[in-house]
Design a protein around this motif. Structure first.
Motif, short mmCIF file in Angstrom:
data_model
loop_
_atom_site.label_atom_id
_atom_site.label_comp_id
_atom_site.label_asym_id
_atom_site.label_seq_id
_atom_site.Cartn_x
_atom_site.Cartn_y
_atom_site.Cartn_z
N ARG A 282 0.84 -1.20 0.00
CA ARG A 282 0.00 0.00 0.00
C ARG A 282 0.87 1.24 0.00
O ARG A 282 1.84 1.34 0.75
N GLU A 283 0.52 2.19 -0.85
CA GLU A 283 1.22 3.48 -0.86
C GLU A 283 0.60 4.38 0.21
O GLU A 283 -0.60 4.34 0.46
N GLY A 284 1.44 5.19 0.84
CA GLY A 284 0.96 6.09 1.87
C GLY A 284 0.78 7.51 1.35
O GLY A 284 0.98 7.80 0.17
N ALA A 285 0.42 8.41 2.27
CA ALA A 285 0.10 9.78 1.90
C ALA A 285 1.31 10.52 1.32
O ALA A 285 1.16 11.36 0.42
N PHE A 286 2.52 10.23 1.83
CA PHE A 286 3.69 10.91 1.29
C PHE A 286 3.92 10.55 -0.17
O PHE A 286 4.35 11.41 -0.96
N ALA A 287 3.62 9.32 -0.54
CA ALA A 287 3.75 8.93 -1.95
C ALA A 287 2.60 9.51 -2.77
O ALA A 287 2.80 10.00 -3.89
N LEU A 314 10.88 14.99 7.76
CA LEU A 314 10.81 16.42 7.47
C LEU A 314 12.18 17.09 7.50
O LEU A 314 12.27 18.31 7.30
N GLN A 315 13.24 16.33 7.76
CA GLN A 315 14.59 16.87 7.66
C GLN A 315 15.09 16.60 6.24
O GLN A 315 15.55 15.50 5.93
N PRO A 316 14.99 17.58 5.35
CA PRO A 316 15.29 17.31 3.94
C PRO A 316 16.79 17.15 3.71
O PRO A 316 17.60 17.78 4.39
N GLN A 323 11.93 17.82 -0.45
CA GLN A 323 12.34 16.45 -0.76
C GLN A 323 12.22 15.59 0.50
O GLN A 323 12.83 15.89 1.53
N ARG A 324 11.41 14.54 0.44
CA ARG A 324 11.17 13.68 1.61
C ARG A 324 11.70 12.28 1.34
O ARG A 324 11.47 11.71 0.26
N VAL A 325 12.39 11.73 2.34
CA VAL A 325 12.89 10.36 2.25
C VAL A 325 12.26 9.56 3.38
O VAL A 325 12.31 9.97 4.54
N PHE A 326 11.64 8.43 3.04
CA PHE A 326 10.91 7.64 4.03
C PHE A 326 10.91 6.18 3.62
O PHE A 326 11.27 5.82 2.48
N CYS A 327 10.53 5.33 4.56
CA CYS A 327 10.38 3.90 4.28
C CYS A 327 8.97 3.47 4.63
O CYS A 327 8.40 3.93 5.63
N THR A 336 11.45 8.25 -2.04
CA THR A 336 11.48 9.72 -2.04
C THR A 336 10.21 10.26 -2.66
O THR A 336 9.59 9.62 -3.50
N SER A 337 9.84 11.45 -2.20
CA SER A 337 8.72 12.17 -2.81
C SER A 337 8.94 13.66 -2.59
O SER A 337 9.67 14.08 -1.69
N ASP A 338 8.29 14.44 -3.44
CA ASP A 338 8.40 15.90 -3.37
C ASP A 338 7.09 16.43 -2.81
O ASP A 338 6.10 16.57 -3.53
N VAL A 339 7.08 16.73 -1.50
CA VAL A 339 5.82 17.05 -0.81
C VAL A 339 5.99 18.31 0.02
O VAL A 339 6.93 18.43 0.82
#
Length: 529
Positions: A282-287, A314-316, A323-327, A336-339
């Motif tokens: 499932r993709e989340g809100a950041f994606a 939130l630490q870009p 630019q957001r990096v998450f797992c 990564t996503s641009d949010v």
């Protein structure tokens, strides 16, 4: 009444050198150690003794950063029973350090507000130039009025500082700030791209729109503050619609509506098998919000573990601030996503930070720009327009659900009621009240009585401001006062757990028989609380 004069001063190098000139050689060497120059000041009294020889003071307070024996020798020599204030000074030229030290000492000496018969006197001559500047700053602002003294070559005099921070400069600063606010409030929401759905034209809402419009142009994070029901999500959408990201997605997440585990999955997504029930990826809100805006409503409700996870995202990295990096949950591969982040809360987040309930570093990640939405009670002039717009939306919704529906409108008395009510639940309470009145009213016109009945039925809202009930129509002062009495009688019974004697004491009655008589007169049962 005689003026009581209180002197404050540093003890400077020249004061100790003057003292040394009066001492035997062994004591002289002890006093001069570390001074610049380490030589006695022969034939001179020094700045402080010169002043005290010319002027008398009810109290003398001496600030010193020198060791104890030297200070005791000086106070005995100078006379006048001065009060010593030993202070540790690391750098006598550091404005920040000296300001904090002097402000603390002055607060204990010249208590605010000062008595009318007390005169604060400040000696400017001893000490470093930094110390003198701080004396002038504080004596001309926070601790004014103050009398400034200087001494030189055996003379002492009152010196005039030819400016007044409060009179000459603060008004101009306030005018400049007001001018900036006026610039922010120059446009009505209806004239600002993206904010056309924001009803009202009050100064407070114009300022909020002006701040939001400027913030929207850039990819910075925005924190929207306001009571429940003030329209924070509407503003978040407006920021998105007014931004270069308007063609991208707008994704809203209510952080208070989900458990931590579900919220983490909603935000970051999850991998199949990550937890019970995760039967697919499932993709989340950041994606989902990639290229657009993610709105985090009720951000203040996140628990500490979730705050830590959000902070990391939130630490870009170097590059774009969005630019957001998450797992995903259950996945170790970073995505990564641009949010762009817009958050909202009805809580005092800075107060939560002070109480260690919200992370300070996360607060500053979210609050690059803050926008405060005023409650309806501060937007009296907007309430009528907001009600008309909400009723228009209600009419459209009802028309789609019910063929042949005849739109409702507010009577003049109903509009007056809307404008006069305090609406503690803000726009949400107003909307719910209009919906109920539209459903329950018989004709095409919603009258004052329909709204009055609807307000009473809307749950979970604080009582209206009892001093702001609109006059006219069916208003009765006698009946209104009785309602006030009923309110407080029921409240006293509730707080006293139904014990009438205790309830009577809470209400200020001399005996519980008086309370019993009032309960009977107003038709309140003993267990009606």
């Amino acid at each position: 009444m005689a003026t009581r004069r209180v002197l404050v001063s540093w003890i400077g190098y020249a004061d100790f050198r003057a003292l040394a000139a009066t001492l035997p050689p062994d004591q002289q060497a002890e006093v001069l150690r570390g001074l610049n120059p380490p030589t006695p000041l022969i034939g001179q009294a020094g700045p402080l003794k010169t002043l005290l020889d010319h002027e008398s003071f009810a109290e003398v307070h001496l600030l010193t950063s020198h060791p104890g024996p030297r200070n005791r020798l000086y106070t005995r020599w100078v006379g006048g029973s001065p009060v010593l204030h030993p202070i540790k000074v690391n750098n006598p030229t550091d404005y920040v350090e000296i300001f904090q030290l002097v402000d603390t000492e002055l607060a204990s000496i010249a208590r605010l507000p000062r008595d009318a018969d007390e005169e604060l006197c400040i000696h400017l001559s001893p000490g470093t130039p930094t110390m003198t500047a701080i004396w002038v700053l504080l004596g001309k602002s926070k601790y004014q009025p103050a009398t400034f003294y200087q001494t030189h070559d055996g003379r002492a005099w009152v010196t005039t500082i030819p400016f007044d921070l409060v009179v000459d400069y603060v008004p101009q600063v306030l005018r400049d700030a007001d001018a900036r606010l006026q610039l922010l409030a120059a446009q009505s929401p209806r004239d600002v791209q993206g904010f056309q759905d924001v009803a009202g034209d009050s100064h407070g809402i114009r300022v909020a729109v002006g701040r939001a419009r400027r913030a929207a142009r850039r990819g910075v994070s925005v924190l929207i503050l306001g009571e429940s029901g003030t329209g924070k999500e509407l503003f978040a959408r407006a920021v998105h619609d007014a931004s270069p990201r308007r063609e991208g997605p707008f994704v809203a997440i209510n952080c208070a509506a989900l458990s931590r585990e579900l919220l983490e999955s909603e935000l970051f997504g999850h991998k199949k098998g990550a937890f019970t029930g995760a039967d697919r990826d499932r993709e989340g809100a950041f994606a989902e919000a990639d290229g657009g805006t993610l709105f985090l409503d009720e951000i203040g409700e996140c628990d500490p573990a979730m705050q830590a996870k959000l902070l990391r995202v939130l630490q870009p990295p170097d590059g774009s601030p969005c630019q957001r990096v998450f797992c995903r949950v259950g996945d170790s591969r970073p995505r990564t996503s641009d949010v762009r982040i817009v958050a909202a809360t009805n809580r005092d987040l800075l107060g939560c930070v002070a109480q260690n309930q919200f992370r300070e570093d996360l607060y500053y990640r979210l609050a690059t720009i803050t926008i405060k939405l005023p409650p309806l009670r501060e937007r009296r002039g907007d309430v009528g327009a907001i009600a008309e717009r909400l009723l228009g939306r209600i009419n459209r919704d009802f028309a789609q659900q019910e063929p042949g529906f005849r739109p409702k409108r507010l009577s003049p008395s109903a509009l007056g009621y809307v404008k006069g009510h305090s609406w503690p639940g803000n726009v949400r309470q107003l909307y719910n009240t209009l919906v109920q009145a539209a459903v329950m009213s018989d004709g095409d016109v919603i009258d004052r009585r329909d709204l009055d009945d609807a307000v009473a039925e809307v749950p979970g809202q604080a009582p209206a401001d009892l001093l702001e009930v609109p006059l006219g129509g069916r208003f009765s002062l006698e009946r209104h006062l009785e309602e006030i009495q009923r309110h407080y009688l029921r409240r006293a019974l509730a707080e006293a757990d139904g014990v009438q004697r205790r309830a009577a004491e809470l209400l200020g009655y001399r005996n519980y028989q008086t309370l019993a008589a009032q309960l009977e007169r107003l038709g309140i049962k003993k267990d009606d609380h």
